[in-house]
Every structure is written in structure tokens, then in C-alpha cells.
Design an enzyme around this catalytic site. Sequence first.
Site, mmCIF file in Angstrom:
data_model
loop_
_atom_site.group_PDB
_atom_site.id
_atom_site.type_symbol
_atom_site.label_atom_id
_atom_site.label_comp_id
_atom_site.label_asym_id
_atom_site.label_seq_id
_atom_site.Cartn_x
_atom_site.Cartn_y
_atom_site.Cartn_z
ATOM 1 N N ASN A 87 0.880 -1.221 -0.019
ATOM 2 C CA ASN A 87 0.053 0.053 -0.118
ATOM 3 C C ASN A 87 0.881 1.304 0.042
ATOM 4 O OD1 ASN A 87 -2.333 -1.675 0.162
ATOM 5 N ND2 ASN A 87 -1.992 -1.809 2.668
ATOM 6 N N HIS A 100 6.386 -1.977 3.232
ATOM 7 C CA HIS A 100 6.124 -3.480 3.616
ATOM 8 C C HIS A 100 5.345 -4.097 2.492
ATOM 9 C CE1 HIS A 100 3.224 -0.790 5.715
ATOM 10 N NE2 HIS A 100 2.490 -1.819 5.293
HETATM 11 P P1 5GP Z 1 -0.326 -0.627 6.093
HETATM 12 O O1 5GP Z 1 -1.954 -0.077 6.677
HETATM 13 O O2 5GP Z 1 0.471 0.362 6.200
HETATM 14 O O3 5GP Z 1 -0.327 -1.302 4.422
HETATM 15 O O4 5GP Z 1 -0.256 -1.953 6.916
HETATM 16 C C1 5GP Z 1 0.438 -1.873 8.129
HETATM 17 C C2 5GP Z 1 0.107 -3.235 8.705
HETATM 18 O O5 5GP Z 1 1.003 -3.204 9.903
HETATM 19 C C3 5GP Z 1 -1.226 -3.590 9.107
HETATM 20 O O6 5GP Z 1 -1.895 -4.561 8.674
HETATM 21 C C4 5GP Z 1 -1.364 -3.537 10.556
HETATM 22 O O7 5GP Z 1 -2.139 -4.361 11.291
HETATM 23 C C5 5GP Z 1 0.370 -3.770 10.887
HETATM 24 N N1 5GP Z 1 0.746 -3.478 12.228
HETATM 25 C C6 5GP Z 1 0.479 -2.197 12.819
HETATM 26 N N2 5GP Z 1 1.095 -2.308 13.896
HETATM 27 C C7 5GP Z 1 1.795 -3.468 14.106
HETATM 28 C C8 5GP Z 1 2.285 -4.126 15.122
HETATM 29 O O8 5GP Z 1 2.784 -3.360 16.284
HETATM 30 N N3 5GP Z 1 2.903 -5.602 15.131
HETATM 31 C C9 5GP Z 1 2.666 -6.060 13.800
HETATM 32 N N4 5GP Z 1 2.957 -7.366 13.963
HETATM 33 N N5 5GP Z 1 1.764 -5.547 12.937
HETATM 34 C C10 5GP Z 1 1.567 -4.374 13.141
#
Ligand code: 5GP
Length: 120
Positions: A87, A100
Site C-alpha cells: 500500500n 512493507h
Molecule cells: P499498511 O496499512 O501500512 O499497509 O499496513 C500496516 C500493517 O501493520 C497493518 O496490517 C497492521 O495491522 C500492521 N501492524 C501495525 N502495528 C503492528 C505491530 O505493532 N505489530 C505487527 N506485527 N503488525 C502491526
Amino acid sequence: MSDTLFTKIINREIPADIVYEDDLSLAFRDIQPQAPVHLLIIPKKPIVTINDMQEEDKVLFGHLFYVARQLAGEMGFAEDGYRVVMNCNEHGGQSVYHVHLHLLAGKPLGWPPYTEKLKV
Ligand code: 5GP
């Protein structure tokens, strides 16, 4: 740039369920899984968004996909299939500003991600 959550996971300052690590990358389970298997594969280099990717990072981004492919094979869902998603910024749904790759698997996944009717 100050440390993001993911840099803190790389540095073991906060815990995560880590499933893979090498010199360039780390993979761990998403804390709020959106599929039976939901892994995040991150570069150790703290690149903020895809927009911040430099030409020198091309091989590193390919490496993240290679790790996804390797984990899919080792974890046994390569043949059934899976999805990899990165994303970018607000419209892409990015919430953590350290790039990521999401690796989602374990069930047939819905598509498309945008459900409002598009004008054509
Ligand atoms: P994005 O929304 O930026 O594409 O994805 C970020 C991801 O990081 C989300 O799916 C969210 O659930 C995950 N995430 C956020 N904080 C943490 C954390 O402290 N530990 C882990 N393992 N995942 C996290």
C-alpha cells in the site's frame, strides 16, 4: 527520519512473531491479520513509501518478492495461491510509513478492493 514501529521490530525493541530474517529483510505476522496467513515482509532499510524508492533499491524490492515466494513454498500455500500487496500513502491505505509487502493466504481472497461503482 525517526524510528518507525517496524524499525523497532527490526531492533527487537518491540516484540513480533518473526518468521524469517536475512541481512536485507524481516518477515513477521501482522498483528491484525486480514486472512488466515498474513505476513509483513519489510526491508531493513527504512524506506518510507514506494514513492521514496530509489533506482538503487530495485534489487531490494525484488528481494522482498523473492522472500514472499520462498515463504509461500515453505509454508505450503504456493500452489493454492496467495496475494502480495504494498500500500502507498493515504489512498493506498498505508498506515505504517516503512514500506512493507503484505503476504496474504489461506483462503480465497476477495477482489476487487474498490467496491464503489466506477464511472466509465
Ligand atoms: P499498511 O496499512 O501500512 O499497509 O499496513 C500496516 C500493517 O501493520 C497493518 O496490517 C497492521 O495491522 C500492521 N501492524 C501495525 N502495528 C503492528 C505491530 O505493532 N505489530 C505487527 N506485527 N503488525 C502491526
